[in-house]
Design a protein around this motif. Structure first.
Motif, mmCIF file in Angstrom:
data_model
loop_
_atom_site.group_PDB
_atom_site.id
_atom_site.type_symbol
_atom_site.label_atom_id
_atom_site.label_comp_id
_atom_site.label_asym_id
_atom_site.label_seq_id
_atom_site.Cartn_x
_atom_site.Cartn_y
_atom_site.Cartn_z
ATOM 1 N N ASN A 53 0.606 -1.101 0.011
ATOM 2 C CA ASN A 53 -0.143 -0.037 0.002
ATOM 3 C C ASN A 53 0.930 1.326 -0.193
ATOM 4 O O ASN A 53 0.427 2.290 0.328
ATOM 5 C CB ASN A 53 -0.994 0.012 1.240
ATOM 6 N N SER A 54 2.363 1.242 -0.353
ATOM 7 C CA SER A 54 2.989 2.344 -0.389
ATOM 8 C C SER A 54 2.836 3.192 -1.930
ATOM 9 O O SER A 54 2.377 2.249 -2.717
ATOM 10 C CB SER A 54 4.484 1.938 -0.247
ATOM 11 N N PRO A 55 3.421 4.043 -2.027
ATOM 12 C CA PRO A 55 3.168 4.896 -3.588
ATOM 13 C C PRO A 55 4.084 3.851 -4.363
ATOM 14 O O PRO A 55 3.704 3.549 -5.553
ATOM 15 C CB PRO A 55 3.975 5.979 -3.267
ATOM 16 N N ALA A 57 4.346 0.507 -4.195
ATOM 17 C CA ALA A 57 3.609 -0.624 -4.528
ATOM 18 C C ALA A 57 2.362 -0.392 -5.516
ATOM 19 O O ALA A 57 1.912 -1.031 -6.404
ATOM 20 C CB ALA A 57 2.846 -1.268 -3.239
ATOM 21 N N ASP A 58 1.898 0.833 -5.376
ATOM 22 C CA ASP A 58 0.634 1.506 -6.081
ATOM 23 C C ASP A 58 1.348 1.682 -7.415
ATOM 24 O O ASP A 58 0.396 1.749 -8.361
ATOM 25 C CB ASP A 58 -0.055 2.841 -5.434
ATOM 26 N N ALA A 59 2.296 2.136 -7.734
ATOM 27 C CA ALA A 59 3.028 2.226 -8.957
ATOM 28 C C ALA A 59 3.340 0.998 -9.705
ATOM 29 O O ALA A 59 3.851 1.029 -10.872
ATOM 30 C CB ALA A 59 4.212 3.177 -8.763
ATOM 31 N N GLY A 60 3.158 -0.184 -9.073
ATOM 32 C CA GLY A 60 3.560 -1.341 -9.545
ATOM 33 C C GLY A 60 5.122 -1.848 -9.219
ATOM 34 O O GLY A 60 5.362 -2.890 -9.906
ATOM 35 N N GLN A 62 8.006 -3.934 -7.799
ATOM 36 C CA GLN A 62 8.082 -5.096 -7.034
ATOM 37 C C GLN A 62 9.417 -5.703 -6.805
ATOM 38 O O GLN A 62 10.413 -5.115 -7.474
ATOM 39 C CB GLN A 62 7.613 -6.355 -8.324
ATOM 40 N N SER A 95 2.156 14.912 -3.159
ATOM 41 C CA SER A 95 1.426 14.008 -4.118
ATOM 42 C C SER A 95 1.090 14.278 -5.596
ATOM 43 O O SER A 95 1.394 15.310 -5.825
ATOM 44 C CB SER A 95 -0.120 13.778 -3.337
#
Length: 95
Positions: A53-55, A57-60, A62, A95
């Motif tokens: 749920n971090s930025p 992770a949100d950006a994909g 891995q 943001s």
């Protein structure tokens, strides 16, 4: 080849020291630009983990992903990843 080598030595011997330094600086700059152009996206880091749920992770992003560019940081200027840390700290809360 020997004639060419003698001519190069004679040319540099005839130039003042500052001109020789300018030539070396220009050659170094050209070499650096050539390296940048030939390998613009060379990875300089590998992602170990990503916080859920971090930025990132949100950006994909891995674990295992290779990083070739992070903001203004590249393989040529990341300075042992300190530039990445600087970019992150300047971006926190934005943001």
């Amino acid at each position: 080849m020997a004639r060419l080598e003698k001519a190069v030595h004679a040319q540099f011997a005839a130039q003042p020291a500052s001109a020789s330094q300018s030539t070396v600086s220009a050659a170094t700059s050209n070499t650096t630009r050539a390296a940048e152009a030939s390998q613009p996206d060379t990875p300089f880091a590998k992602v170990n983990s990503v916080v859920p749920n971090s930025p990132a992770a949100d950006a994909g992003l891995q674990a295992g992903d290779k990083v070739a560019r992070f903001g203004g940081a590249t393989w040529l200027n990341h300075d042992k990843l300190s530039k990445v840390a600087q970019i992150v700290s300047q971006s926190e809360g934005v943001s």
